[in-house]
Each structure stands twice: as structure tokens, then as C-alpha cells.
Design an enzyme around this catalytic site. Structure first.
Site, short mmCIF file in Angstrom:
data_model
loop_
_atom_site.label_atom_id
_atom_site.label_comp_id
_atom_site.label_asym_id
_atom_site.label_seq_id
_atom_site.Cartn_x
_atom_site.Cartn_y
_atom_site.Cartn_z
N ASP A 179 9.11 2.52 0.34
CA ASP A 179 8.04 3.18 1.07
C ASP A 179 8.20 2.77 2.53
O ASP A 179 7.78 1.69 2.94
CB ASP A 179 6.68 2.76 0.51
CG ASP A 179 5.54 3.45 1.23
OD1 ASP A 179 5.76 3.98 2.35
OD2 ASP A 179 4.42 3.46 0.70
N LYS A 202 3.64 8.50 9.29
CA LYS A 202 3.31 7.84 10.56
C LYS A 202 4.27 8.22 11.70
O LYS A 202 4.15 9.34 12.20
CB LYS A 202 3.16 6.34 10.34
CG LYS A 202 1.99 6.08 9.37
CD LYS A 202 1.51 4.67 9.21
CE LYS A 202 0.24 4.65 8.36
NZ LYS A 202 0.31 3.89 7.14
N TYR A 239 0.85 -1.19 0.00
CA TYR A 239 0.00 0.00 0.00
C TYR A 239 0.88 1.24 0.00
O TYR A 239 1.82 1.33 0.80
CB TYR A 239 -0.90 -0.01 1.25
CG TYR A 239 -1.84 1.18 1.33
CD1 TYR A 239 -2.85 1.37 0.39
CD2 TYR A 239 -1.73 2.10 2.37
CE1 TYR A 239 -3.72 2.45 0.48
CE2 TYR A 239 -2.61 3.18 2.47
CZ TYR A 239 -3.60 3.35 1.52
OH TYR A 239 -4.46 4.42 1.61
C1 PLP Z 1 -0.17 4.41 5.76
C2 PLP Z 1 0.69 4.18 4.58
C3 PLP Z 1 0.74 5.09 3.51
C4 PLP Z 1 -0.21 6.26 3.41
O1 PLP Z 1 -0.01 7.20 4.43
P1 PLP Z 1 -1.24 8.16 4.82
O2 PLP Z 1 -0.63 9.09 5.82
O3 PLP Z 1 -2.31 7.27 5.35
O4 PLP Z 1 -1.66 8.86 3.58
C5 PLP Z 1 1.65 4.88 2.50
N1 PLP Z 1 2.48 3.82 2.53
C6 PLP Z 1 2.46 2.92 3.53
C7 PLP Z 1 3.44 1.80 3.52
C8 PLP Z 1 1.56 3.06 4.57
O5 PLP Z 1 1.51 2.14 5.54
#
Ligand code: PLP
Length: 427
Positions: free
Chosen positions: A230, A258, A142
Site C-alpha cells: 500500500d 494522495k 491503514y
Molecule cells: C490515506 C491512505 C489510504 C486511504 O486513502 P483515501 O484516499 O483516504 O481513501 C490508504 N492507505 C494508506 C497507506 C493511506 O495513507
């Protein structure tokens, strides 16, 4: 007293699904979501006064636990000086310095307001820097909800049982190639960037197979594609320098979120100086944000990173390891086949008899419905795991050994209840 039911009913009238992010609606676990009134350390309290030992921790945004005094004080002090200016601040420079200092190979970052923005901007940057169009991503990873990256996404998009989203045009995903996780794909010279969660944490937890990340590095180098880690979940969590440091593989582009916002809205993306200099105002790749580098978020981020030294990582990992070790026999005792993968302080829970290494296997485990039963049995006992089978568990620094032991005791009772329900012929 306001109840969860009441608030959910009111929310359903004015917010689609009653929630501002789909997983919160409890659709895949059933029942009414608890509406949080307050939180402290490892615990959240709902509006009815019920307390939950919380392994959601805002999907990893709260690594110190909720309402850590150092973070609250930093945010309070920052707020007193004004909440946003539309002009640069010292806090942004300091947070950028701190991020760059921690992550090996990273030279410059730009701050955004979410991980979605960071990933979207990072891909635009990679395309601009290479002059190429194709993006490779992995099924079950994601990268936020931007059009080009939603295809075969993990997290709540996986729960919808669809491979992408309505409203995304074929054109928007025409240059997105989806590959299975943990297999190094064949690349060609049209590929601008390979996006990967270096530890997949949005299809439950799936560790990279030995050699996978190194293989991606070599495959990208062969064709001149950029490698994007990511690290929105793994950054500043699986180690001081994130997955980059943990695995010793250095990508070309990173995104973060995060942990680095200490519970406030933030994201960041970065690369080498040469790649980052493609960004406006220095280069032709446009990217911006009214609230980017927000003073409250940078203050919270700095406060959190200030707490995260090697000792803190040792403690975090210790607790997750204890949970992993003690939970395994609890499930075995009740003949529930389970995989409890762990990477540093990240813990996964797949109800599967065999290890989960990719999205198909994660989906297979999620589809048996046992997660839902276990989730409900734990929630009834005051322990909150994520309300969906595709998320990881996030023990925080506020989770004590007692909390871990209590989790294990309650998991034992919950596992017994689940096993009994599964054995009952009428179910
Ligand atoms: C949560 C998440 C995102 C998106 O971040 P948001 O602050 O929710 O837009 C992107 N990449 C990874 C791996 C994530 O866990």
C-alpha cells in the site's frame, strides 16, 4: 468575519463531528479546528486570517505545496474542457503510463477516486486471482475504510481507541488476520494477500525493520500468496519509484493515492499484466467507478509527476533531514524524550524514550499526552502539524530553508512550554 468557532458550530449541526474525516475534528488534541479559507505553498490561512506553516499538506496529497501554479493551470485547462465524461480520455492513458514507468515491476494500473477504493479493489483482485480468501494485514497499518481492512487500523481509527469499527460484521473480517508490524508472520496456503504499508505512516512514522519487506516477499512466495504494497503515502514520495524502488523489494500488487492526484480525489491499484487481466471487462473480478480516471484528477496528477525528478526528491529529502537534525537537540534541551524517525522526506514524531517499531509502541507513546500539548503549543505559534499522534509530518517542496529554521525556533519555544507544563505539580 466568519470565525472558526461559528463554522464549527454550524458544521456540528449538519455534519457528524462537524467534519468529513474524523481526524479533522481535533478530538485527540482538543480545541476548535481551524477552517481553511485558502492555501499557498507551505502555508494555509484560516477563515480568521491566521496563517499556519502547514506540515499536514492534506496528509501528503500536496507534495509540491498548496496551489502550485503548474497544478492549478493544468486543472483550470482541464476544467474548461469538461469535468467528467463517462468515456475514456488521453489523460488517463498518460497517467497510467507515467505510473507504470516509475514503479519497477508494475505493468498495469486502474485508476479509482480514493485510496480506500484502490485498496479495497486490490484485495478483491488478489482474492480473485488466487482463488483464496484470507487477508493478512498489520496492526497500525491503514488501508482506507473498507470493511475487511479496518481491523486494527492506524490513523484516526487508532485515535478512537477501538480495534475496528461498529457496523463491520464478524463475517466481513472473518478472513482478515492482523499481525504485528515488523515481524514476518507465518503464512499458509489459505492466504490470498499480505497487505503492508512498506513504510508505516499511519501510526506516526515507523520504518520497516531491516529484512522485514524481503522476509514478507519470501514468505508470500513460499505459500503462493500475493504481496500488496500500500503505497498510498509512500508512492512517488519516498523516491521516484516509491518504496518499491527505495527498498528494492517488488510486491505483486500495489495501491497508490494522495501524491498521484495532485490534491484531487484519486487512487490507483496495479499489478503485473497477468494479475490485472483478472479484472472486468477482461476477467471475472468486478471493479468500476463513475468518476474513475477523472479528467481534473489525471491532469493534476500528471502535472505533479512532471515536477518530481531526482532533483526534487533530493531537495525534499534534504529539508526533512534538516528538520530531523535540528529538531532533535531542541527536544533534548528540554528533556523531552522524542523519536524523530525519517524515511526520505517523511518525518515522524513520537514522544517516546525508545524507538517505535510497531503499533503497541506507537500507542504507548501516543497515550502519554505529550503530542497533544506539543501540537497545541505549535499551533498557537502558527505551525500546523497533524491534529493526531498517529500521523506523519509532510514537508513539501514549497517548504523553504527559512520555513525549516522557523519551525525549529518555534519548536524550541513550544518544547519549553510543554516541559514547563509537565513539570508543574498541579497538572
Ligand atoms: C490515506 C491512505 C489510504 C486511504 O486513502 P483515501 O484516499 O483516504 O481513501 C490508504 N492507505 C494508506 C497507506 C493511506 O495513507
Amino acid at each position: 468575519m466568519t470565525t472558526n468557532e461559528e463554522l464549527f458550530a454550524r458544521g456540528l449541526e449538519v455534519i457528524p463531528g462537524g467534519v468529513n474525516s474524523p481526524v479533522r475534528a481535533f478530538r485527540s488534541v482538543g480545541g476548535t479546528p481551524y477552517f481553511v479559507a485558502r492555501a499557498s505553498g507551505a502555508y494555509v490561512w484560516d477563515v480568521e486570517g491566521r496563517r499556519y506553516l502547514d506540515y499536514v499538506q492534506s496528509y501528503g496529497a500536496s507534495i509540491l505545496g498548496h496551489a502550485h501554479p503548474v497544478v492549478i493551470e493544468a486543472v483550470r485547462e482541464a476544467a474548461l474542457r469538461g469535468t467528467t465524461y463517462g468515456a475514456p480520455t488521453e489523460g488517463e492513458v498518460r497517467l497510467a503510463e507515467e505510473i507504470v514507468a516509475r514503479v519497477p515491476g508494475l505493468e498495469m494500473v486502474r485508476l479509482t477516486s480514493s485510496g480506500t477504493e484502490a485498496a479495497m479493489s486490490a484485495v478483491r483482485l488478489a482474492r480473485g486471482a488466487t482463488g483464496r480468501e484470507k487477508v493478512v494485514k498489520f496492526a497500525g497499518n491503514y488501508h482506507g475504510h473498507s470493511d475487511a481492512l479496518l481491523a486494527a487500523g492506524g490513523s484516526a481509527i487508532a485515535e478512537q481507541g477501538i480495534s475496528g469499527s461498529a457496523g463491520v460484521t464478524e463475517g466481513a473480517v472473518a478472513d482478515t488476520i492482523v499481525a504485528p508490524y515488523n515481524v514476518v508472520p507465518e503464512l499458509d496456503e489459505q492466504v490470498a494477500v499480505v497487505c503492508v504499508e512498506p513504510v508505516a505512516a499511519n501510526m506516526g512514522l515507523v520504518a520497516p525493520a531491516p529484512g522485514f519487506l524481503q522476509g514478507l516477499r519470501e514468505a508470500c512466495d513460499r505459500v503462493g500468496a500475493l504481496l500488496l504494497f500500500d503505497e498510498v503515502i509512500t508512492g512517488f514520495r519516498v523516491a521516484r519509484g516509491g518504496a518499491t524502488a527505495l527498498y528494492g523489494v517488488t510486491p505483486d500488487v500495489w495501491c497508490f493515492g494522495k501524491v498521484v492526484g495532485g490534491g484531487l480525489p484519486i487512487g490507483a491499484f496495479g499489478a503485473s499484466r497477468a494479475v490485472m487481466e483478472n479484472l472486468a471487462p477482461l476477467g471475472p473480478v468486478y471493479q468500476a467507478g463513475t468518476l474513475s480516471g477523472n479528467p481534473l484528477a489525471t491532469a493534476a496528477g500528471l502535472a505533479v509527476l512532471g515536477q518530481l525528478d531526482e532533483t526534487a526528491y533530493g531537495m525534499l529529502e534534504g529539508r526533512a533531514a534538516e528538520l530531523q537534525t535540528m529538531l532533535a537537540p531542541v527536544f533534548a534541551e528540554h528533556d523531552l524524550a522524542v523519536q524523530l524517525p525519517r524515511v526520505g522526506p517523511l518525518l515522524g514524531l513520537h514522544f517516546s524514550g525508545t524507538p517505535v517499531t510497531n503499533f503497541d509502541e506507537a500507542r504507548h507513546a501516543a497515550d502519554n499526552g505529550i503530542y497533544r500539548r506539543f501540537f497545541r503549543a505549535m499551533l498557537d505559534r502558527g505551525v500546523a502539524f497533524a491534529p493526531g499522534p498517529y500521523e506523519a509530518a509532510f514537508p513539501s517542496l514549497a517548504h523553504t530553508w527559512d520555513d525549516v529554521e522557523r519551525t525549529v525556533d518555534l519548536a524550541s519555544a513550544a518544547a519549553a512550554e510543554v516541559a514547563e507544563a509537565l513539570a508543574a505539580p498541579t497538572r
